[in-house]
Write an enzyme that holds these catalytic residues in place. Structure first.
Site, PDB file in Angstrom:
ATOM      1  N   LYS A  91       0.712  -0.892  -0.053  1.00 49.87           N
ATOM      2  CA  LYS A  91       0.085   0.152   0.088  1.00 49.87           C
ATOM      3  C   LYS A  91       0.999   1.319   0.109  1.00 49.87           C
ATOM      4  O   LYS A  91       1.277   1.718   0.878  1.00 49.87           O
ATOM      5  CB  LYS A  91      -0.967   0.125   1.143  1.00 49.87           C
ATOM      6  N   GLU A 120       9.561   1.457  10.863  1.00 43.95           N
ATOM      7  CA  GLU A 120      10.826   2.624  10.829  1.00 43.95           C
ATOM      8  C   GLU A 120       9.972   3.755  10.688  1.00 43.95           C
ATOM      9  O   GLU A 120       9.182   4.049   9.746  1.00 43.95           O
ATOM     10  CB  GLU A 120      11.625   2.375   9.313  1.00 43.95           C
ATOM     11  N   CYS A 153      13.574  11.240   6.618  1.00 43.72           N
ATOM     12  CA  CYS A 153      13.476  10.863   8.227  1.00 43.72           C
ATOM     13  C   CYS A 153      14.801  10.741   8.977  1.00 43.72           C
ATOM     14  O   CYS A 153      14.816  11.112  10.140  1.00 43.72           O
ATOM     15  CB  CYS A 153      13.178   9.210   8.279  1.00 43.72           C
ATOM     16  N   GLU A 186       9.121  16.472  15.648  1.00 43.42           N
ATOM     17  CA  GLU A 186       9.623  16.315  13.939  1.00 43.42           C
ATOM     18  C   GLU A 186       8.794  17.347  13.200  1.00 43.42           C
ATOM     19  O   GLU A 186       7.544  17.186  12.999  1.00 43.42           O
ATOM     20  CB  GLU A 186       9.273  14.711  13.721  1.00 43.42           C
TER      21      GLU A 186
HETATM   22  P1  NAD Z   1       2.268   8.680   7.429  1.00 43.51           P
HETATM   23  O1  NAD Z   1       2.475   7.782   8.590  1.00 43.51           O
HETATM   24  O2  NAD Z   1       1.386   9.541   7.368  1.00 43.51           O
HETATM   25  O3  NAD Z   1       1.928   7.398   6.132  1.00 43.51           O
HETATM   26  C1  NAD Z   1       2.825   6.082   5.713  1.00 43.51           C
HETATM   27  C2  NAD Z   1       1.838   5.400   5.047  1.00 43.51           C
HETATM   28  O4  NAD Z   1       1.011   4.916   5.971  1.00 43.51           O
HETATM   29  C3  NAD Z   1       1.089   5.955   3.973  1.00 43.51           C
HETATM   30  O5  NAD Z   1       0.894   4.884   2.866  1.00 43.51           O
HETATM   31  C4  NAD Z   1      -0.390   6.124   4.670  1.00 43.51           C
HETATM   32  O6  NAD Z   1      -1.330   5.926   3.680  1.00 43.51           O
HETATM   33  C5  NAD Z   1      -0.358   4.907   5.504  1.00 43.51           C
HETATM   34  N1  NAD Z   1      -1.308   4.856   6.674  1.00 43.51           N
HETATM   35  C6  NAD Z   1      -1.633   6.113   7.290  1.00 43.51           C
HETATM   36  N2  NAD Z   1      -2.573   5.924   8.517  1.00 43.51           N
HETATM   37  C7  NAD Z   1      -2.801   4.356   8.417  1.00 43.51           C
HETATM   38  C8  NAD Z   1      -3.429   3.472   9.155  1.00 43.51           C
HETATM   39  N3  NAD Z   1      -4.223   4.019  10.401  1.00 43.51           N
HETATM   40  N4  NAD Z   1      -3.396   2.189   8.951  1.00 43.51           N
HETATM   41  C9  NAD Z   1      -2.518   1.802   7.964  1.00 43.51           C
HETATM   42  N5  NAD Z   1      -1.908   2.568   7.032  1.00 43.51           N
HETATM   43  C10 NAD Z   1      -1.969   3.786   7.244  1.00 43.51           C
HETATM   44  O7  NAD Z   1       3.685   8.771   7.028  1.00 43.51           O
HETATM   45  P2  NAD Z   1       4.218   9.949   5.988  1.00 43.51           P
HETATM   46  O8  NAD Z   1       3.640  11.123   6.085  1.00 43.51           O
HETATM   47  O9  NAD Z   1       3.842   9.329   4.587  1.00 43.51           O
HETATM   48  O10 NAD Z   1       5.739  10.057   5.703  1.00 43.51           O
HETATM   49  C11 NAD Z   1       6.449  10.860   6.565  1.00 43.51           C
HETATM   50  C12 NAD Z   1       7.009  10.045   8.171  1.00 43.51           C
HETATM   51  O11 NAD Z   1       7.395   8.849   7.635  1.00 43.51           O
HETATM   52  C13 NAD Z   1       7.876  10.890   8.850  1.00 43.51           C
HETATM   53  O12 NAD Z   1       7.309  10.862  10.203  1.00 43.51           O
HETATM   54  C14 NAD Z   1       8.980  10.440   8.761  1.00 43.51           C
HETATM   55  O13 NAD Z   1      10.168  10.478   9.655  1.00 43.51           O
HETATM   56  C15 NAD Z   1       8.816   8.768   8.388  1.00 43.51           C
HETATM   57  N6  NAD Z   1       9.806   7.966   7.832  1.00 43.51           N
HETATM   58  C16 NAD Z   1      10.613   7.128   8.500  1.00 43.51           C
HETATM   59  C17 NAD Z   1      11.573   6.499   7.963  1.00 43.51           C
HETATM   60  C18 NAD Z   1      12.639   5.526   8.714  1.00 43.51           C
HETATM   61  O14 NAD Z   1      13.283   4.999   8.057  1.00 43.51           O
HETATM   62  N7  NAD Z   1      12.518   5.639  10.036  1.00 43.51           N
HETATM   63  C19 NAD Z   1      11.603   6.692   6.597  1.00 43.51           C
HETATM   64  C20 NAD Z   1      11.049   7.464   5.809  1.00 43.51           C
HETATM   65  C21 NAD Z   1       9.837   8.362   6.507  1.00 43.51           C
HETATM   66  O1  6OD Z   2      18.480   3.839   3.407  1.00 45.89           O
HETATM   67  C1  6OD Z   2      17.444   3.079   3.851  1.00 45.89           C
HETATM   68  O2  6OD Z   2      17.526   1.926   3.752  1.00 45.89           O
HETATM   69  C2  6OD Z   2      16.404   4.047   4.234  1.00 45.89           C
HETATM   70  N1  6OD Z   2      15.459   3.202   4.910  1.00 45.89           N
HETATM   71  C3  6OD Z   2      16.393   5.344   4.298  1.00 45.89           C
HETATM   72  C4  6OD Z   2      15.265   6.137   4.930  1.00 45.89           C
HETATM   73  C5  6OD Z   2      15.165   7.283   4.654  1.00 45.89           C
HETATM   74  C6  6OD Z   2      14.398   7.845   5.288  1.00 45.89           C
HETATM   75  O3  6OD Z   2      13.814   9.050   4.725  1.00 45.89           O
END
Ligand code: NAD
Ligand code: 6OD
Length: 486
Positions: free
Chosen positions: A178, A254, A288, A390
């Site tokens: 998804k 993550e 992130c 964040e």
């Molecule tokens: P988000 O949590 O809003 O959405 C991520 C995904 O989850 C989307 O596909 C969304 O449709 C889905 N989703 C939302 N609510 C849901 C629910 N209740 N059940 C199932 N699926 C659901 O995140 P975003 O805004 O797309 O991304 C930004 C966030 O992601 C930031 O907080 C960032 O730090 C984090 N992020 C973390 C990493 C990491 O590796 N730690 C990497 C990239 C992004």
């Molecule tokens: O390098 C990766 O594997 C990874 N998960 C990076 C995440 C980036 C976040 O925005």
């Protein structure tokens, strides 16, 4: 205009009720695609196709053939490199060089590296004594978990989605993806590659749609999904964990970060400015692992702030393909208003604005895009929301520090623990500080550089579990123990 359909059981299909939603370009807010909007019935169909594939050709393939097929997927991505770059650029609006050097090549690597790891990882075995002295052999075998739900975000969509799909398939699972509703294109395109290289139907499925009470949540609640791997916000992770609890399904998370950059006075100054600039502002701050809290040792504080300010003021806004463009928009109008609300909050909390703080003047054809200025603040206490929460935008707060202990305490005083970047020429100190900061990954004199064989994940509220290298096998396979009496 594009039309993105679901990819279920090897076929591109619309939603059963014909529902769609619109995808607008971040650069100018123009409509660029309609996207099939999935719900419970599309998730049911995709999970059922994924289950059947496990019992069918995919399940019977054997490791060598599976590994060869995943290499073919990687080659297929490389063959259609320009299509992937164009699709990602249209969905995210980010500069071409970021997408073509950092994000799309990682998509191909994510398939190759995990295929090779699975092929080469040894099995564990122990000979044990028995009372009758014949002995017994204990050995462990790895089995795929089954159907894995992959829920991914929009900030580096292809990299982050394949980072889960690659190891999941390498371990013999099937997946239902998804993707974020903001970035449907590359997940769809990957379906074409899967068909081109002969991956059996049902192995890789994509259902587009939203999260809560929609496709995402249905996937996390589906009885026949064995494990869920999620990248996104911490509070979404909490919601998914509750949903997964019902079926006692395994999760790998993550999540968010509020990462610290630590700059010691003995650093290579130019390299540190460039490194912190990249870590705070690449991808318009939507990484992130990005740095939103910068701590600079007092003797170089003023000089560092001035140099980072100059670097921010030299960015070139533009469309991904524009000559010289090196700075893109935010992903959506909604995210822009979130980021701008923090820009206002910073001033209300008493920040000194060093640069930015608003919306840049853009030419008429880009004026409706989601542009915000790279922004630096100083002077806030650590209790300010802008320093604690964040933001996920192109902004950072910079604060001076006087000692190693002080800066370690500052870096650790946050609920997140994803990453740190440390800048120093003192090797002993680098080791010491790196070990003391409570995060999943620390970079010294670098940022976002990683061998994919190493563990990746977050500490504290930045995640659960580690993926990468053999650590991915821990999540995507189940170990079974066999004990044979000799
Ligand atoms: P988000 O949590 O809003 O959405 C991520 C995904 O989850 C989307 O596909 C969304 O449709 C889905 N989703 C939302 N609510 C849901 C629910 N209740 N059940 C199932 N699926 C659901 O995140 P975003 O805004 O797309 O991304 C930004 C966030 O992601 C930031 O907080 C960032 O730090 C984090 N992020 C973390 C990493 C990491 O590796 N730690 C990497 C990239 C992004
Ligand atoms: O390098 C990766 O594997 C990874 N998960 C990076 C995440 C980036 C976040 O925005």
């Amino acid at each position: 205009m594009k039309s993105h359909l679901h990819f279920i059981n090897g076929q591109f299909v619309p939603s059963q009720d014909g529902k769609t939603f619109e995808k607008h370009a971040p650069v100018d807010n123009q409509l660029i695609a309609t996207v099939a909007e999935g719900g419970a019935s599309e998730i049911d169909a995709a999970v059922s196709a994924a289950r059947d594939a496990l019992k069918g050709d995919w399940g019977k393939l054997g490791t060598d053939k599976r590994v060869a097929m995943l290499h073919a997927v990687a080659d297929g991505i490389t063959r259609r490199f320009d299509d992937f770059v164009a699709a990602e650029a249209a969905d995210t609006g980010q500069p071409m060089h970021v997408i073509s050097h950092a994000f799309v090549p990682r998509g191909a690597a994510n398939f190759k590296i995990f295929a090779d790891i699975v092929k080469n990882v040894p099995a564990e075995s122990f000979m044990m004594d028995t009372p009758d002295a014949t002995g017994a052999l204990n050995y462990a075998i790895r089995k795929p978990k089954g159907v894995v739900g992959v829920i991914s975000p929009w900030n580096a969509p292809f990299l982050l989605m394949t980072w889960k799909v690659g190891p999941a398939l390498a371990c013999g699972n099937t997946v239902v993806v998804k993707p974020s509703e903001e970035t449907p294109a590359t997940a769809t395109l990957l379906g074409e590659v899967m068909n081109e290289v002969g991956v059996p139907p049902g192995v890789y499925n994509v259902v587009h749609g939203f999260g809560p009470n929609a496709a995402g949540e249905h996937l996390t609640r589906h009885d026949d999904v064995n494990a869920i791997t999620f990248t996104g916000e911490t509070r979404t992770g909490a919601a998914i964990m509750k949903a997964a609890a019902d079926g006692i399904r395994d999760v790998s998370f993550e999540l968010g970060g509020k990462n610290a950059g630590v700059v010691f006075a003995d650093c290579d100054f130019e390299a540190a400015v460039e490194g912190i600039f990249r870590s705070a502002f690449m991808n318009t701050g939507q990484v992130c692992l990005g740095t939103e809290r910068v701590y600079v040792e007092r003797p170089i504080f003023e000089r560092f702030v001035a140099a980072l300010k100059a670097r921010c003021e030299a960015v070139h806004y533009g469309r991904p393909g524009d000559a010289g463009a090196n700075y893109g928009p935010l992903i959506s109008a909604e995210h822009k208003s979130k980021v701008l609300s923090y820009y206002e909050r910073a001033m209300a909390e008493g920040a000194t604005l060093v640069t930015g703080g608003g919306v840049p003047a853009m030419p008429v054809d880009l004026a409706a895009g989601h542009w915000v200025q790279p922004t630096i603040w100083t002077g806030l206490p650590e209790s300010a929301s802008v320093v604690r929460e964040e933001i996920f935008g192109p902004c950072c707060h910079i604060r001076p520090f006087d000692s190693e202990d002080e800066v370690v305490g500052l870096a650790n005083a946050n609920r997140y623990g994803l990453s740190t970047t440390i800048w120093t020429e003192n090797l002993r100190r680098a080791h010491r500080v790196a070990a003391a900061i409570e995060v999943g990954i620390t970079w010294v004199n670098s940022w976002f550089l990683r061998d994919l064989r190493t563990p990746f994940g977050g500490s504290k509220q930045s995640g659960i579990g580690r993926e990468g290298g053999v650590h991915s096998l821990e999540f995507y396979t189940e170990l079974r123990n066999i004990c044979i009496k000799l």
